[in-house]
Each structure stands twice: as structure tokens, then as C-alpha cells.
Design a protein around this motif. Sequence first.
Motif, mmCIF file in Angstrom:
data_model
loop_
_atom_site.group_PDB
_atom_site.id
_atom_site.type_symbol
_atom_site.label_atom_id
_atom_site.label_comp_id
_atom_site.label_asym_id
_atom_site.label_seq_id
_atom_site.Cartn_x
_atom_site.Cartn_y
_atom_site.Cartn_z
ATOM 1 N N GLY A 10 19.476 -20.597 31.981
ATOM 2 C CA GLY A 10 19.945 -19.822 30.842
ATOM 3 C C GLY A 10 18.804 -19.137 30.116
ATOM 4 N N ASP A 11 19.125 -18.598 28.956
ATOM 5 C CA ASP A 11 18.137 -17.862 28.177
ATOM 6 C C ASP A 11 17.233 -18.771 27.366
ATOM 7 O OD1 ASP A 11 19.106 -15.463 29.117
ATOM 8 O OD2 ASP A 11 20.510 -15.222 27.452
ATOM 9 N N ASP A 12 17.646 -20.010 27.149
ATOM 10 C CA ASP A 12 16.868 -20.941 26.330
ATOM 11 C C ASP A 12 15.967 -21.785 27.222
ATOM 12 O OD1 ASP A 12 18.147 -20.032 24.051
ATOM 13 O OD2 ASP A 12 19.743 -21.516 24.241
ATOM 14 N N TYR A 13 14.698 -21.542 27.135
ATOM 15 C CA TYR A 13 13.747 -22.328 27.901
ATOM 16 C C TYR A 13 12.480 -22.472 27.092
ATOM 17 C CZ TYR A 13 12.524 -17.527 29.252
ATOM 18 O OH TYR A 13 12.220 -16.195 29.237
ATOM 19 N N GLN A 14 11.778 -23.561 27.344
ATOM 20 C CA GLN A 14 10.531 -23.824 26.629
ATOM 21 C C GLN A 14 9.386 -23.218 27.424
ATOM 22 O OE1 GLN A 14 9.970 -27.928 25.725
ATOM 23 N NE2 GLN A 14 8.487 -27.480 24.143
ATOM 24 N N THR A 15 8.487 -22.547 26.739
ATOM 25 C CA THR A 15 7.362 -21.916 27.418
ATOM 26 C C THR A 15 6.039 -22.454 26.896
ATOM 27 O OG1 THR A 15 7.215 -20.084 25.849
ATOM 28 C CG2 THR A 15 8.655 -19.766 27.758
ATOM 29 N N PHE A 16 5.021 -22.226 27.693
ATOM 30 C CA PHE A 16 3.651 -22.525 27.288
ATOM 31 C C PHE A 16 2.741 -21.516 27.966
ATOM 32 C CE2 PHE A 16 4.536 -25.086 31.009
ATOM 33 C CZ PHE A 16 3.379 -25.050 31.770
ATOM 34 N N LEU A 28 4.294 -19.456 31.074
ATOM 35 C CA LEU A 28 5.084 -20.225 32.030
ATOM 36 C C LEU A 28 6.272 -20.838 31.314
ATOM 37 C CD1 LEU A 28 2.205 -22.100 33.883
ATOM 38 C CD2 LEU A 28 3.437 -20.094 34.671
ATOM 39 N N ALA A 29 7.384 -20.979 32.029
ATOM 40 C CA ALA A 29 8.584 -21.629 31.502
ATOM 41 C C ALA A 29 8.766 -22.972 32.190
ATOM 42 C CB ALA A 29 9.812 -20.764 31.751
ATOM 43 N N VAL A 30 9.087 -23.986 31.412
ATOM 44 C CA VAL A 30 9.333 -25.317 31.965
ATOM 45 C C VAL A 30 10.665 -25.301 32.709
ATOM 46 C CG1 VAL A 30 9.730 -27.748 31.426
ATOM 47 C CG2 VAL A 30 8.020 -26.447 30.134
ATOM 48 N N MET A 31 10.618 -25.633 33.991
ATOM 49 C CA MET A 31 11.821 -25.736 34.806
ATOM 50 C C MET A 31 12.298 -27.176 34.891
ATOM 51 S SD MET A 31 10.522 -23.295 37.925
ATOM 52 C CE MET A 31 10.861 -24.629 38.996
ATOM 53 N N ASP A 68 5.566 -31.082 20.068
ATOM 54 C CA ASP A 68 5.244 -30.160 21.141
ATOM 55 C C ASP A 68 4.636 -30.938 22.297
ATOM 56 O OD1 ASP A 68 5.108 -27.698 22.353
ATOM 57 O OD2 ASP A 68 3.516 -26.904 21.079
ATOM 58 N N PHE A 69 4.113 -30.236 23.255
ATOM 59 C CA PHE A 69 3.406 -30.858 24.371
ATOM 60 C C PHE A 69 2.241 -29.968 24.762
ATOM 61 C CE2 PHE A 69 6.225 -27.913 26.418
ATOM 62 C CZ PHE A 69 5.533 -27.475 27.526
ATOM 63 N N GLU A 70 1.315 -30.560 25.486
ATOM 64 C CA GLU A 70 0.184 -29.804 26.027
ATOM 65 C C GLU A 70 0.241 -29.922 27.539
ATOM 66 O OE1 GLU A 70 -4.707 -29.855 26.108
ATOM 67 O OE2 GLU A 70 -3.630 -31.182 24.742
ATOM 68 N N ALA A 71 0.206 -28.790 28.217
ATOM 69 C CA ALA A 71 0.163 -28.768 29.675
ATOM 70 C C ALA A 71 -1.297 -28.791 30.096
ATOM 71 C CB ALA A 71 0.852 -27.531 30.211
ATOM 72 N N VAL A 72 -1.638 -29.746 30.963
ATOM 73 C CA VAL A 72 -3.022 -29.930 31.393
ATOM 74 C C VAL A 72 -3.100 -29.695 32.898
ATOM 75 C CG1 VAL A 72 -4.930 -31.573 31.535
ATOM 76 C CG2 VAL A 72 -3.384 -31.630 29.567
#
Length: 96
Positions: A10-16, A28-31, A68-72
Motif C-alpha cells: 500500500g501507500d503507507d510504508y516506513q522509510t529510511f 529505502l522502504a521497509v518491506m 524510531d529505528f536505525e538501519a545499520v
Amino acid sequence: MGETFDEAFGDDYQTFTVKARDGRDVELAVMEEFEFDGRLYVAAARVEDDTIRADGVYLYRCLLREDDFEAVEITSAVEYRRVSEAYLALDEAQQS
């Protein structure tokens, strides 16, 4: 042919945002979020012009923060191989 990521998520996705090797910012979008070996990971896809691209999956270790989160980046080749195998197994299990 399978559905696109936009159709699936959908249109709602979390990005970083991460830095590409050339220094550009890449959105990037979290899948998928998944746990493996006691750590949290995310599988993500590139976002271009508000569209999630279906031409690649990127894996990152995920550190949770309060809101939030941090992508490493996964820098160990051994860890990356193990995580990618776990993700592929998870993806296959979800499709069956």
C-alpha cells in the motif's frame, strides 16, 4: 506475474535513508522486519518518486530507538550470507 511492492504494502510504508558508496542519499522502504539469531533485521527496497522499486532487496541490521529505528549496514560477509539465507527461507515460507 506477482504483485508489485506498492500493491502488497500500500501507500503507507516506513522509510529510511542510507548513503550510497558514491555519497548520494538513497531512500529505502521497509518491506519486512524479521528476527534472526537474536537480532532484528529489515529487508528494504529502493524508493524513487514515491514508488517502491521491485528490482532488489537490501538487508540491514535494525537497532530500535524510542520512536524510531536505525538501519545499520551488515559489514560481515558471513553474517550477511546467514541473514540473507534466513530471509529467503522466511519469504519462501510466506509464499507457500
